[in-house]
Motif scaffolding. Structure first.
Motif, short mmCIF file in Angstrom:
data_model
loop_
_atom_site.label_atom_id
_atom_site.label_comp_id
_atom_site.label_asym_id
_atom_site.label_seq_id
_atom_site.Cartn_x
_atom_site.Cartn_y
_atom_site.Cartn_z
N ARG A 95 0.74 -1.32 0.06
CA ARG A 95 0.06 -0.06 0.06
C ARG A 95 0.96 1.19 0.00
O ARG A 95 0.58 2.13 -0.74
CB ARG A 95 -1.00 0.05 1.15
N ASN A 96 1.92 1.30 0.88
CA ASN A 96 2.83 2.43 0.62
C ASN A 96 3.64 2.28 -0.60
O ASN A 96 3.66 3.46 -1.35
CB ASN A 96 4.06 2.11 1.82
N ILE A 97 4.15 1.40 -1.12
CA ILE A 97 4.79 1.46 -2.51
C ILE A 97 3.77 2.01 -3.50
O ILE A 97 4.14 2.85 -4.33
CB ILE A 97 5.04 -0.04 -2.78
N ASP A 116 15.95 -6.18 -5.77
CA ASP A 116 15.26 -7.69 -6.06
C ASP A 116 14.73 -8.59 -4.78
O ASP A 116 14.06 -9.11 -5.17
CB ASP A 116 16.08 -8.51 -7.20
N LYS A 117 15.26 -8.03 -3.46
CA LYS A 117 14.69 -8.50 -2.53
C LYS A 117 14.55 -7.57 -1.32
O LYS A 117 15.10 -6.52 -1.65
CB LYS A 117 15.77 -9.48 -2.00
N GLY A 118 13.84 -7.99 -0.51
CA GLY A 118 13.56 -6.92 0.53
C GLY A 118 12.45 -5.93 0.26
O GLY A 118 12.66 -4.71 1.14
N VAL A 119 11.63 -5.85 -0.89
CA VAL A 119 10.75 -5.03 -1.03
C VAL A 119 9.54 -5.73 -1.24
O VAL A 119 9.49 -6.73 -1.97
CB VAL A 119 11.37 -4.21 -2.35
N GLY A 120 8.35 -4.87 -1.15
CA GLY A 120 7.17 -5.55 -1.50
C GLY A 120 6.87 -5.91 -3.14
O GLY A 120 7.23 -5.16 -3.72
N ALA A 121 6.16 -7.19 -3.21
CA ALA A 121 6.03 -7.31 -4.84
C ALA A 121 5.19 -6.50 -5.31
O ALA A 121 3.98 -5.90 -4.71
CB ALA A 121 5.47 -8.65 -4.71
N LEU A 122 5.70 -5.92 -6.56
CA LEU A 122 4.65 -5.17 -7.44
C LEU A 122 3.91 -5.93 -8.14
O LEU A 122 3.78 -5.98 -9.30
CB LEU A 122 5.67 -4.41 -8.46
N ASN A 123 2.70 -6.47 -7.34
CA ASN A 123 1.64 -7.31 -7.99
C ASN A 123 0.48 -6.51 -8.26
O ASN A 123 0.45 -5.34 -8.45
CB ASN A 123 1.60 -8.64 -7.01
N GLU A 124 -0.60 -7.42 -8.42
CA GLU A 124 -1.77 -6.71 -9.02
C GLU A 124 -2.46 -5.85 -7.80
O GLU A 124 -2.88 -4.63 -8.31
CB GLU A 124 -2.76 -7.93 -9.17
N ASP A 125 -2.21 -6.20 -6.61
CA ASP A 125 -2.58 -5.36 -5.53
C ASP A 125 -2.00 -3.99 -5.57
O ASP A 125 -2.35 -2.91 -5.22
CB ASP A 125 -2.49 -6.00 -4.12
N ALA A 126 -0.48 -4.22 -5.71
CA ALA A 126 0.23 -2.79 -5.57
C ALA A 126 -0.24 -2.06 -7.10
O ALA A 126 -0.33 -0.80 -6.75
CB ALA A 126 1.89 -3.46 -5.98
N VAL A 127 -0.29 -2.64 -8.01
CA VAL A 127 -0.72 -1.70 -9.29
C VAL A 127 -2.31 -1.08 -8.93
O VAL A 127 -2.02 0.18 -8.98
CB VAL A 127 -0.79 -2.56 -10.53
N LEU A 128 -3.17 -1.90 -8.31
CA LEU A 128 -4.24 -1.15 -7.99
C LEU A 128 -4.12 0.07 -6.94
O LEU A 128 -4.93 1.01 -7.23
CB LEU A 128 -5.34 -2.59 -7.26
N THR A 129 -3.35 -0.24 -6.00
CA THR A 129 -3.19 0.76 -4.92
C THR A 129 -2.52 1.91 -5.69
O THR A 129 -2.67 2.96 -5.13
CB THR A 129 -2.13 0.13 -3.73
N LEU A 134 2.15 2.55 -11.46
CA LEU A 134 2.99 1.54 -11.55
C LEU A 134 3.17 0.97 -12.87
O LEU A 134 4.29 0.49 -13.33
CB LEU A 134 3.18 0.15 -10.59
N GLU A 135 2.11 1.12 -13.81
CA GLU A 135 2.05 0.84 -15.31
C GLU A 135 2.75 1.82 -16.07
O GLU A 135 3.00 1.73 -17.29
CB GLU A 135 1.02 0.30 -15.61
N LYS A 136 2.79 2.94 -15.24
CA LYS A 136 3.30 4.29 -16.10
C LYS A 136 4.60 4.64 -15.96
O LYS A 136 5.27 5.22 -17.00
CB LYS A 136 2.21 5.25 -16.07
N ILE A 137 5.02 4.62 -14.69
CA ILE A 137 6.33 5.12 -14.32
C ILE A 137 7.29 4.05 -14.52
O ILE A 137 7.02 2.75 -14.68
CB ILE A 137 6.36 5.46 -12.70
N SER A 138 8.56 4.31 -14.92
CA SER A 138 9.76 3.59 -15.14
C SER A 138 10.07 2.88 -13.83
O SER A 138 10.20 3.59 -12.67
CB SER A 138 10.80 4.19 -15.74
N VAL A 139 10.41 1.54 -13.92
CA VAL A 139 10.85 0.99 -12.78
C VAL A 139 12.25 0.06 -12.99
O VAL A 139 12.37 -0.69 -14.04
CB VAL A 139 9.72 -0.02 -12.04
N CYS A 140 13.12 0.31 -12.00
CA CYS A 140 14.45 -0.34 -12.43
C CYS A 140 14.67 -1.31 -11.15
O CYS A 140 14.80 -0.72 -10.06
CB CYS A 140 15.47 0.80 -12.31
N ARG A 141 14.69 -2.52 -11.29
CA ARG A 141 15.03 -3.49 -10.53
C ARG A 141 16.46 -3.89 -10.40
O ARG A 141 16.91 -4.37 -11.58
CB ARG A 141 14.17 -4.61 -10.50
N VAL A 142 17.36 -3.87 -9.28
CA VAL A 142 18.74 -3.91 -9.27
C VAL A 142 18.96 -4.98 -8.38
O VAL A 142 18.02 -5.15 -7.33
CB VAL A 142 19.48 -2.70 -9.19
#
Length: 233
Positions: A95-97, A116-129, A134-142
């Motif tokens: 919800r914070n993410i 890639d570890k220690g962060v909440g999953a960017l799943n369907e719930d995160a996208v809805l929140t 999250l589908e518009k902004i760029s995301v870099c996973r390192v």
């Protein structure tokens, strides 16, 4: 493995913790090459996905398309814009993410940088929140935030850390220049080694005697200060 090799982006792979052998080693190597986290879990976790023939492995297709950090930096610079990145360290509440992603998109952040570890999953719930942000902004996973900071520095981007015990207030920082802002976990804060390699630390001044602000609220305050300063250029 076919999905990875064909370029399909995966959010993470769940692997039964007692599986071994050459095929598993090859899968782990391939996942490492493509920056895909592997969670080793008991079979009960896999059974919870309601897939009858999972054979000990379940992969989640990414709802978010991950981009290489250097590619995003180069794209921003080529457009003649002043880079603004947001680094999330240890933030696990989706919800914070989601809320942070929504604010970041509205404030012109060029990309979120997540480990890639220690962060909440960017799943369907995160996208809805995030209301779809999250589908518009760029995301870099390192695979290392430390290496990501090094890469930012090599590109002339200043890295600042939000820390409630800092001496400098956020509005005293020069946020008009290329910068990346690290936001940490509300309880543990920013990883100490990561804090050490930051260029500046700042705080959000508070009148009330309270431990900390919600990380989503704090992020919004900081990003609107960035917008305020950059609007005055």
């Amino acid at each position: 493995m076919q999905a990875i090799e064909s370029g399909r982006q995966l959010d993470r792979i769940y692997l039964q913790n007692n599986l071994h052998g050459r095929p598993i080693e090859k899968l782990e190597s391939l996942a490492l090459q493509h920056n895909i986290p592997i969670n080793k879990v008991p079979v009960e976790k896999l059974n919870g996905f309601n897939i009858s023939d999972h054979e000990g492995i379940v992969a989640q297709i990414a709802r978010v398309q991950y981009l290489a950090l250097q590619d995003v930096i180069s794209f921003v610079v080529e457009r003649g814009e002043t880079p603004l990145f947001l680094v999330l360290d240890g933030i696990t509440d989706i919800r914070n993410i989601g809320g942070i992603a929504r604010t970041a998109y509205c404030c012109g952040v060029h990309a979120l940088i997540i480990p890639d570890k220690g962060v909440g999953a960017l799943n369907e719930d995160a996208v809805l929140t995030s209301a779809g942000a999250l589908e518009k902004i760029s995301v870099c996973r390192v695979n290392s935030l430390m290496k990501a900071v090094d890469e930012l520095h090599l590109n002339g981007i200043k890295v600042l850390a939000s820390e409630m015990t800092a001496n400098k207030n956020v509005f005293e920082c020069d946020l008009k220049e290329p910068c990346a802002i690290i936001m940490g976990n509300e309880e543990k804060g920013i990883y100490p080694a990561l804090m050490k390699i930051c260029d500046e630390k700042f705080k959000i001044p508070m009148r009330g005697d309270f431990e900390s602000l919600n990380v989503g609220v704090a992020t919004a305050m900081i990003l609107y200060e960035v917008m305020r300063q950059r609007a005055l250029i």
